[in-house]
Design an enzyme around this catalytic site. Structure first.
Site, PDB file in Angstrom:
ATOM      1  N   GLY A  11       0.879  -1.245   0.346  1.00 58.59           N
ATOM      2  CA  GLY A  11       0.102   0.033   0.040  1.00 58.59           C
ATOM      3  C   GLY A  11       0.394   0.915   0.455  1.00 58.59           C
ATOM      4  N   SER A  12       1.903   1.057  -0.447  1.00 60.91           N
ATOM      5  CA  SER A  12       2.649   2.590  -0.320  1.00 60.91           C
ATOM      6  C   SER A  12       2.501   3.237  -1.897  1.00 60.91           C
ATOM      7  CB  SER A  12       4.299   2.343  -0.990  1.00 60.91           C
ATOM      8  OG  SER A  12       4.600   1.879  -2.328  1.00 60.91           O
ATOM      9  N   ASN A  13       1.534   3.248  -2.154  1.00 59.69           N
ATOM     10  CA  ASN A  13       0.695   3.915  -3.311  1.00 59.69           C
ATOM     11  C   ASN A  13      -0.702   4.961  -2.466  1.00 59.69           C
ATOM     12  OD1 ASN A  13       2.081   4.722  -6.432  1.00 59.69           O
ATOM     13  ND2 ASN A  13       2.221   2.226  -6.135  1.00 59.69           N
ATOM     14  N   LEU A  90      -3.810  -6.310  -7.717  1.00 59.04           N
ATOM     15  CA  LEU A  90      -3.210  -7.966  -8.391  1.00 59.04           C
ATOM     16  C   LEU A  90      -4.809  -8.625  -9.021  1.00 59.04           C
ATOM     17  CD1 LEU A  90      -0.006  -8.033  -6.661  1.00 59.04           C
ATOM     18  CD2 LEU A  90      -0.427  -6.646  -8.591  1.00 59.04           C
ATOM     19  N   ASN A 105      -5.258   2.887 -13.432  1.00 57.16           N
ATOM     20  CA  ASN A 105      -4.365   2.236 -11.883  1.00 57.16           C
ATOM     21  C   ASN A 105      -3.315   2.795 -12.733  1.00 57.16           C
ATOM     22  OD1 ASN A 105      -3.198  -1.084 -11.617  1.00 57.16           O
ATOM     23  ND2 ASN A 105      -2.471  -1.067 -13.918  1.00 57.16           N
ATOM     24  N   HIS A 107       0.966   1.785 -13.533  1.00 59.42           N
ATOM     25  CA  HIS A 107       1.720   0.032 -13.713  1.00 59.42           C
ATOM     26  C   HIS A 107       2.650   1.080 -13.238  1.00 59.42           C
ATOM     27  CE1 HIS A 107       2.228  -3.054 -15.628  1.00 59.42           C
ATOM     28  NE2 HIS A 107       2.992  -2.393 -16.411  1.00 59.42           N
ATOM     29  N   ASP A 148      -4.443  -3.423 -19.044  1.00 58.82           N
ATOM     30  CA  ASP A 148      -3.240  -2.699 -19.289  1.00 58.82           C
ATOM     31  C   ASP A 148      -3.392  -1.849 -20.211  1.00 58.82           C
ATOM     32  OD1 ASP A 148      -1.842  -2.782 -16.468  1.00 58.82           O
ATOM     33  OD2 ASP A 148      -1.016  -4.209 -17.774  1.00 58.82           O
TER      34      ASP A 148
END
Ligand code: GAR
Length: 195
Positions: A11-13, A90, A105, A107, A148
């Site tokens: 969860g760093s983002n 994911l 998203n 990526h 993506d």
């Protein structure tokens, strides 16, 4: 703009989004819910520390893909989002979810390089080093039914160093690109939303 964040791991983002919100750098966006693909992930702790309501919808708890998709749709619907952000989420989302909500998203590569089904987490960095590229980076894009494959919103390049390992490269892409790009894309969308 109500934002629901979907997570699967550290969860760093998500943290970058919460920090941006605290610093007044998230435009009119507010992180109003976090949904994890499994229990116990550190991203849930980050959300709870910040007072953001959480839920877990784990594929393994459902008999089949349809039941999981229905449960995930309900869970997202209950949070009434204007925007859904995949921040290290994911699982590939089923069509019924992708078509129902506005979803973006992050990526960890410069799409169309090192992306698509199976390219997640460390794998794009392993592939980038194996191919010998000198520049990689991160991409924020809309989510559609092609993994993506949705419209690109923002990209940021990051140099590859000769002595990089997948782990050092992943870390630099996060620090220099992901944690900057994702909050700024959310802020930008929130400003478009209010106009
Ligand atoms: C991030 O590098 C993110 O870009 C990547 O997973 C990591 C999650 O880290 N996402 C994908 O690979 C999606 N295809 P985080 O949980 O610390 O944010």
């Amino acid at each position: 703009m109500r934002v629901t964040v979907l997570v699967s791991g550290g969860g760093s983002n998500l943290q970058a989004l919460l920090d941006a919100q605290d610093a007044g750098r998230l435009g009119t966006a507010t992180i109003t819910a976090v949904i994890a693909s499994r229990a116990g992930v550190y991203a849930l702790e980050r959300a709870e520390k910040h007072g953001v309501p959480t839920a877990v919808v784990s594929r393994g708890d459902y008999e089949n893909a349809d039941a999981w998709a229905a449960a995930l749709t309900d869970a997202i619907e209950r949070t009434a989002p204007d925007l859904v952000v995949l921040a290290g989420y994911l699982s590939i989302l089923p069509a019924q979810i992708v078509t129902r909500f506005t979803i973006i998203n992050i990526h960890p590569a410069l799409i169309p390089a090192f992306c698509g089904a199976g390219m997640y987490g460390l794998r794009p960095h392993v592939a980038a080093l194996a191919r010998g590229v000198k520049v990689t980076g991160a991409t924020v894009h809309y989510v559609n039914e092609i993994p993506d494959g949705g419209e690109i919103l923002a990209q940021k390049a990051v140099d590859v160093h000769p002595d990089d390992t997948p782990e050092t490269l992943q870390r630099r892409v996060m620090e220099e690109a992901e944690w900057v790009l994702l909050p700024s894309a959310v802020a930008q969308l929130s400003m478009n939303n209010v106009q």
